[in-house]
Design an enzyme around this catalytic site. Structure first.
Site, PDB file in Angstrom:
ATOM      1  N   GLY A   1      18.247   3.470  -9.327  1.00  0.00           N
ATOM      2  CA  GLY A   1      18.380   2.139  -9.801  1.00  0.00           C
ATOM      3  C   GLY A   1      19.552   1.320  -9.358  1.00  0.00           C
TER       4      GLY A   1
ATOM      5  NE  ARG B   1      -4.178   3.601  -4.298  1.00  0.00           N
ATOM      6  CZ  ARG B   1      -5.065   4.425  -3.783  1.00  0.00           C
ATOM      7  NH1 ARG B   1      -6.269   4.228  -3.850  1.00  0.00           N
ATOM      8  NH2 ARG B   1      -4.723   5.563  -2.900  1.00  0.00           N
TER       9      ARG B   1
ATOM     10  CE1 TYR C   1       6.274   9.985 -11.442  1.00  0.00           C
ATOM     11  CE2 TYR C   1       4.106   9.515 -10.558  1.00  0.00           C
ATOM     12  CZ  TYR C   1       5.207   9.125 -11.498  1.00  0.00           C
ATOM     13  OH  TYR C   1       5.332   8.002 -12.105  1.00  0.00           O
TER      14      TYR C   1
ATOM     15  CE  LYS D   1       6.502   9.648 -15.274  1.00  0.00           C
ATOM     16  NZ  LYS D   1       7.550   8.951 -15.915  1.00  0.00           N
TER      17      LYS D   1
ATOM     18  CG  ASN E   1      -1.184   1.415  -7.461  1.00  0.00           C
ATOM     19  OD1 ASN E   1      -1.933   1.827  -8.176  1.00  0.00           O
ATOM     20  ND2 ASN E   1      -0.782   1.849  -6.430  1.00  0.00           N
TER      21      ASN E   1
END
Length: 305
Positions: A37, A209, A142, A146, A171
């Site tokens: 960030g 996507r 990943y 999650k 996405n």
């Protein structure tokens, strides 16, 4: 309006969410370790910002001091390739980080956790569009981290009565997306074209996507403050677009003469992805409002600046 705490609030989605909640009159507390960030993404004069890791003791003190009504848990290791390189790091950030948020929510009577999950939990689609009853079979650590976090949230509701809404994002794209950390193809293409560098397309570009503008993700998160308790919901546009089509849209909007370079297909990449959002529109009384071309125009403007 109440107090909200956003983990990962200096990130791409978190910073957009922080701005909007502040505009709506919420007292916003942002916690971010600034690994991916950026402080440039928020206005610290309007938002209570703390640079700290959610696994550290300082995070406990922040939650104890502010006693937020709600926590938006967006802090994550969000890079799929990095998760494959480093299973342990991915699990520490994504699984242990979620457990820490749950533990503090239990300790300080947080009303609700809104959790940023991902379509990565589904893995290779068995059918399209993918609804939330589709089997979860992640292809990356990943996705696993999650999915594990989702289970912990469901268990926390059963055992401790902590309410949650889990949002599985498609996405996501838009201004301020990090071209490295989240690796969004729209950000990568937009950045390349703004620098007059030919973008790379892996495979034949016919893979599809389901792209969703960050503003629509923000509005779904805000709707989830009051609606969708105990639910897992897909958040996306529900409109698949091929990578070749995406490139042509960006090229047309930017008046670029650039042509992509095609490289070998990446291992583990899913050919087609499209999320079913019918349930989400009913439960959250929400619908995506930004069409792809409008969202791409806003995104390109950001990268051109």
């Amino acid at each position: 309006m109440g107090k909200v705490l956003i983990t990962g609030g200096c990130g791409f989605i978190g910073s957009h969410l922080a701005y909007r909640l502040s505009e709506l009159g919420y007292q916003v507390i942002v916690v971010d370790n600034l690994v991916t960030g950026s402080l440039d993404n928020i206005n610290p004069r309007e938002i209570n910002f703390f640079e700290c890791d959610i696994l550290g003791d300082q995070f406990d003190e922040i939650v104890k001091f502010f006693r937020p009504d709600y926590i938006f848990h967006l802090a994550a290791q969000a890079n799929v390739s990095e998760s494959i390189r480093n299973f342990l790091y991915d699990a520490q950030i994504n699984i242990l980080g979620t457990l820490k948020v749950i533990e503090l929510s239990r300790k300080y009577n947080i009303k609700k956790i809104v959790f940023a999950s991902s379509s990565a939990v589904y893995g290779q689609p068995k059918y399209l569009p993918i609804d939330t009853s589709h089997k979860a079979d992640p292809l990356s650590p990943y996705g696993v981290s999650k999915y594990a976090s989702e289970h912990y949230l469901k268990l926390a509701k059963k055992l401790f009565g902590i309410d949650f809404t889990i949002l599985r994002y498609g996405n996501v794209y838009g201004p301020m997306q990090n071209t490295k950390a989240e690796g969004g193809v729209v950000a990568i293409f937009s950045s390349a074209i703004s620098k007059n560098v030919p973008p790379i397309i892996f495979g034949d570009g016919e893979q599809t996507r389901d792209f969703v503008f960050v503003g629509d993700i923000v509005s779904a998160n805000i709707a989830a403050l009051k609606l969708g308790g105990g639910q897992i919901l897909n958040v996306s546009s529900g409109k698949p677009v091929s990578i070749n089509q995406l490139f042509q849209h960006i090229k047309s909007i930017s008046n670029s003469q650039s042509e992509p370079i095609y490289k070998e297909e990446r291992k583990g990449d899913i050919k087609h992805s499209e999320l079913c959002i019918k349930e989400t529109t009913q439960i959250l009384q929400w619908a995506p409002s930004v069409e792809l071309k409008e969202g791409l125009f806003k995104t390109l403007n950001f990268y051109n600046k």
